[in-house]
Scaffold this motif. Sequence first.
Motif, PDB file in Angstrom:
ATOM      1  N   LEU A  78       0.808  -1.220   0.000  1.00 20.25           N
ATOM      2  CA  LEU A  78       0.000   0.000   0.000  1.00 20.25           C
ATOM      3  C   LEU A  78       0.840   1.269   0.000  1.00 20.25           C
ATOM      4  O   LEU A  78       0.359   2.339  -0.384  1.00 20.25           O
ATOM      5  N   ALA A  79       2.100   1.156   0.444  1.00 15.42           N
ATOM      6  CA  ALA A  79       2.960   2.339   0.506  1.00 15.42           C
ATOM      7  C   ALA A  79       3.149   2.965  -0.869  1.00 15.42           C
ATOM      8  O   ALA A  79       3.290   4.184  -1.006  1.00 15.42           O
ATOM      9  N   GLY A  80       3.137   2.123  -1.911  1.00 19.16           N
ATOM     10  CA  GLY A  80       3.309   2.646  -3.252  1.00 19.16           C
ATOM     11  C   GLY A  80       2.026   3.190  -3.854  1.00 19.16           C
ATOM     12  O   GLY A  80       2.061   3.842  -4.905  1.00 19.16           O
ATOM     13  N   CYS A  81       0.901   2.921  -3.189  1.00 20.89           N
ATOM     14  CA  CYS A  81      -0.403   3.360  -3.722  1.00 20.89           C
ATOM     15  C   CYS A  81      -0.957   4.580  -2.997  1.00 20.89           C
ATOM     16  O   CYS A  81      -1.689   5.374  -3.591  1.00 20.89           O
ATOM     17  N   LEU A  82      -0.621   4.709  -1.702  1.00 17.76           N
ATOM     18  CA  LEU A  82      -1.180   5.787  -0.898  1.00 17.76           C
ATOM     19  C   LEU A  82      -0.086   6.758  -0.479  1.00 17.76           C
ATOM     20  O   LEU A  82       1.066   6.373  -0.291  1.00 17.76           O
ATOM     21  N   SER A  83      -0.440   8.008  -0.298  1.00 17.46           N
ATOM     22  CA  SER A  83       0.522   9.028   0.105  1.00 17.46           C
ATOM     23  C   SER A  83       0.888   8.867   1.574  1.00 17.46           C
ATOM     24  O   SER A  83       0.225   8.151   2.324  1.00 17.46           O
ATOM     25  N   GLY A  84       1.950   9.560   1.983  1.00 17.90           N
ATOM     26  CA  GLY A  84       2.405   9.489   3.368  1.00 17.90           C
ATOM     27  C   GLY A  84       1.366   9.978   4.356  1.00 17.90           C
ATOM     28  O   GLY A  84       1.326   9.535   5.491  1.00 17.90           O
ATOM     29  N   ARG A  85       0.509  10.909   3.899  1.00 21.92           N
ATOM     30  CA  ARG A  85      -0.530  11.442   4.795  1.00 21.92           C
ATOM     31  C   ARG A  85      -1.596  10.388   5.094  1.00 21.92           C
ATOM     32  O   ARG A  85      -2.381  10.538   6.016  1.00 21.92           O
ATOM     33  N   MET A  86      -1.624   9.333   4.287  1.00 23.39           N
ATOM     34  CA  MET A  86      -2.596   8.256   4.475  1.00 23.39           C
ATOM     35  C   MET A  86      -1.998   7.101   5.269  1.00 23.39           C
ATOM     36  O   MET A  86      -2.562   6.004   5.297  1.00 23.39           O
ATOM     37  N   ALA A  87      -0.861   7.348   5.931  1.00 22.02           N
ATOM     38  CA  ALA A  87      -0.167   6.285   6.675  1.00 22.02           C
ATOM     39  C   ALA A  87      -1.069   5.600   7.711  1.00 22.02           C
ATOM     40  O   ALA A  87      -1.057   4.370   7.814  1.00 22.02           O
ATOM     41  N   PRO A  88      -1.873   6.357   8.490  1.00 23.30           N
ATOM     42  CA  PRO A  88      -2.755   5.678   9.451  1.00 23.30           C
ATOM     43  C   PRO A  88      -3.725   4.704   8.793  1.00 23.30           C
ATOM     44  O   PRO A  88      -4.002   3.627   9.326  1.00 23.30           O
ATOM     45  N   VAL A  89      -4.235   5.074   7.614  1.00 24.26           N
ATOM     46  CA  VAL A  89      -5.149   4.190   6.883  1.00 24.26           C
ATOM     47  C   VAL A  89      -4.403   2.936   6.439  1.00 24.26           C
ATOM     48  O   VAL A  89      -4.930   1.819   6.515  1.00 24.26           O
ATOM     49  N   THR A  90      -3.178   3.125   5.969  1.00 20.55           N
ATOM     50  CA  THR A  90      -2.343   1.984   5.566  1.00 20.55           C
ATOM     51  C   THR A  90      -2.143   1.022   6.725  1.00 20.55           C
ATOM     52  O   THR A  90      -2.280  -0.195   6.581  1.00 20.55           O
ATOM     53  N   HIS A  91      -1.823   1.574   7.892  1.00 21.14           N
ATOM     54  CA  HIS A  91      -1.585   0.731   9.072  1.00 21.14           C
ATOM     55  C   HIS A  91      -2.869   0.016   9.505  1.00 21.14           C
ATOM     56  O   HIS A  91      -2.824  -1.145   9.928  1.00 21.14           O
ATOM     57  N   PRO A 160      -2.041   1.656  14.503  1.00 22.63           N
ATOM     58  CA  PRO A 160      -1.853   3.067  14.128  1.00 22.63           C
ATOM     59  C   PRO A 160      -1.334   3.917  15.292  1.00 22.63           C
ATOM     60  O   PRO A 160      -0.502   4.810  15.101  1.00 22.63           O
ATOM     61  N   LEU A 161      -1.825   3.627  16.519  1.00 21.34           N
ATOM     62  CA  LEU A 161      -1.353   4.365  17.685  1.00 21.34           C
ATOM     63  C   LEU A 161       0.113   4.065  17.952  1.00 21.34           C
ATOM     64  O   LEU A 161       0.896   4.968  18.282  1.00 21.34           O
ATOM     65  N   TRP A 162       0.509   2.808  17.821  1.00 19.63           N
ATOM     66  CA  TRP A 162       1.913   2.406  18.005  1.00 19.63           C
ATOM     67  C   TRP A 162       2.802   3.124  16.994  1.00 19.63           C
ATOM     68  O   TRP A 162       3.834   3.698  17.363  1.00 19.63           O
ATOM     69  N   GLU A 163       2.402   3.105  15.722  1.00 22.50           N
ATOM     70  CA  GLU A 163       3.192   3.762  14.682  1.00 22.50           C
ATOM     71  C   GLU A 163       3.254   5.273  14.923  1.00 22.50           C
ATOM     72  O   GLU A 163       4.296   5.905  14.734  1.00 22.50           O
ATOM     73  N   TYR A 164       2.128   5.864  15.365  1.00 20.21           N
ATOM     74  CA  TYR A 164       2.085   7.314  15.625  1.00 20.21           C
ATOM     75  C   TYR A 164       3.009   7.694  16.783  1.00 20.21           C
ATOM     76  O   TYR A 164       3.757   8.671  16.694  1.00 20.21           O
ATOM     77  N   LEU A 165       2.957   6.910  17.872  1.00 23.26           N
ATOM     78  CA  LEU A 165       3.804   7.194  19.031  1.00 23.26           C
ATOM     79  C   LEU A 165       5.282   7.067  18.681  1.00 23.26           C
ATOM     80  O   LEU A 165       6.112   7.863  19.138  1.00 23.26           O
ATOM     81  N   LYS A 166       5.615   6.068  17.876  1.00 17.84           N
ATOM     82  CA  LYS A 166       7.010   5.913  17.443  1.00 17.84           C
ATOM     83  C   LYS A 166       7.447   7.106  16.595  1.00 17.84           C
ATOM     84  O   LYS A 166       8.562   7.624  16.774  1.00 17.84           O
ATOM     85  N   THR A 167       6.589   7.532  15.683  1.00 15.03           N
ATOM     86  CA  THR A 167       6.915   8.676  14.826  1.00 15.03           C
ATOM     87  C   THR A 167       7.086   9.942  15.650  1.00 15.03           C
ATOM     88  O   THR A 167       8.031  10.721  15.445  1.00 15.03           O
ATOM     89  N   LEU A 168       6.188  10.146  16.618  1.00 16.36           N
ATOM     90  CA  LEU A 168       6.249  11.333  17.478  1.00 16.36           C
ATOM     91  C   LEU A 168       7.537  11.355  18.289  1.00 16.36           C
ATOM     92  O   LEU A 168       8.221  12.391  18.372  1.00 16.36           O
ATOM     93  N   TRP A 169       7.891  10.210  18.869  1.00 11.01           N
ATOM     94  CA  TRP A 169       9.106  10.108  19.688  1.00 11.01           C
ATOM     95  C   TRP A 169      10.346  10.294  18.817  1.00 11.01           C
ATOM     96  O   TRP A 169      11.296  10.979  19.211  1.00 11.01           O
ATOM     97  N   ARG A 170      10.329   9.694  17.626  1.00 12.41           N
ATOM     98  CA  ARG A 170      11.475   9.800  16.722  1.00 12.41           C
ATOM     99  C   ARG A 170      11.701  11.252  16.295  1.00 12.41           C
ATOM    100  O   ARG A 170      12.846  11.719  16.205  1.00 12.41           O
ATOM    101  N   ARG A 171      10.638  11.990  16.036  1.00  9.72           N
ATOM    102  CA  ARG A 171      10.777  13.396  15.648  1.00  9.72           C
ATOM    103  C   ARG A 171      11.328  14.236  16.784  1.00  9.72           C
ATOM    104  O   ARG A 171      12.113  15.167  16.566  1.00  9.72           O
ATOM    105  N   ARG A 172      10.911  13.908  18.002  1.00 14.52           N
ATOM    106  CA  ARG A 172      11.355  14.697  19.164  1.00 14.52           C
ATOM    107  C   ARG A 172      12.844  14.509  19.443  1.00 14.52           C
ATOM    108  O   ARG A 172      13.538  15.478  19.785  1.00 14.52           O
ATOM    109  N   GLN A 173      13.354  13.261  19.302  1.00 13.09           N
ATOM    110  CA  GLN A 173      14.754  13.041  19.627  1.00 13.09           C
ATOM    111  C   GLN A 173      15.659  13.130  18.403  1.00 13.09           C
ATOM    112  O   GLN A 173      16.889  13.221  18.531  1.00 13.09           O
ATOM    113  N   GLY A 174      15.073  13.125  17.206  1.00 12.61           N
ATOM    114  CA  GLY A 174      15.848  13.345  15.993  1.00 12.61           C
ATOM    115  C   GLY A 174      16.638  12.157  15.491  1.00 12.61           C
ATOM    116  O   GLY A 174      17.406  12.289  14.529  1.00 12.61           O
ATOM    117  N   THR A 175      16.486  10.990  16.116  1.00 11.37           N
ATOM    118  CA  THR A 175      17.191   9.771  15.679  1.00 11.37           C
ATOM    119  C   THR A 175      16.230   8.586  15.713  1.00 11.37           C
ATOM    120  O   THR A 175      15.127   8.681  16.264  1.00 11.37           O
TER     121      THR A 175
END
Length: 258
Positions: A78-91, A160-175
């Motif tokens: 689905l990653a090749g069919c849907l945009s990044g903004r649709m990531a929650p739907v993909t998950h 989706p919540l797991w993926e969102y929390l990981k993304t949020l944490w990754r953005r905050r620490q930058g790695t």
Amino acid sequence: MQARDFAASLVAGGCAGMCVDLTLFPLDTIKTRLQSPQGFYRAGGFGGVYAGVPSAAVGSFPNAAAFFVTYEGTKSLLAGCLSGRMAPVTHMLAASLGEIVACLIRVPTEVVKQRTQASPVLHTHHVLMATLREEGFRGLYRGFGSTVLREIPFSLVQFPLWEYLKTLWRRRQGTQLDSWQAAVCGAVAGAIAAFVTTPLDVAKTRIILSKAGSRVISVFFVPLVCRLFAGSIPRMAFISVGGFIFLGAYEKVRHTLL
């Protein structure tokens, strides 16, 4: 999905599933007995909390492996069919499809496991043979629909919540996150998902523990009205701690193999 990714998801998912199901099995037994229509103590109370563990041991690896292979494969597709903004739907779609496939393996082992947990004087093979003798092969898939109806909403919340929390944490620490950080996100997501889907889990348990010919309407009505959140505390504890181990182990093993 490349062969290496497939193999990594297969092995990592299977290992993670076995780690959780076997180490936290007593909590699952207590949850099942709290939800049993015969009552907690008549179902065995705190005794024999490893009743039914052979069924869990047999089904754990292929069940978890089937889920993650489907989950990662669907995400990749689905990653090749849907945009990044649709990531929650993909998950959500990936997790839902993964649960349906995994339930083909999970439900037979769950039927034998839960019936043994609620009748600890019987051994796993006795419960298996009795189910086949009295209900046939279809008896092993009793509650398949209710299990899918529990697992899909659970996954729609958890992953989706797991993926969102990981993304949020990754953005905050930058790695990139360490495995333990992904595990913490998994524990939080799992606890929330476990609580909100407990009524569906109660209904599923009642259906599995009932015999063929039981009135399904009463099986649903009793837990949804009188015992809506029976077993919610051990269920949340199991899935929260299990989410920490399961998703943390999955990330660790998968990254090690890739």
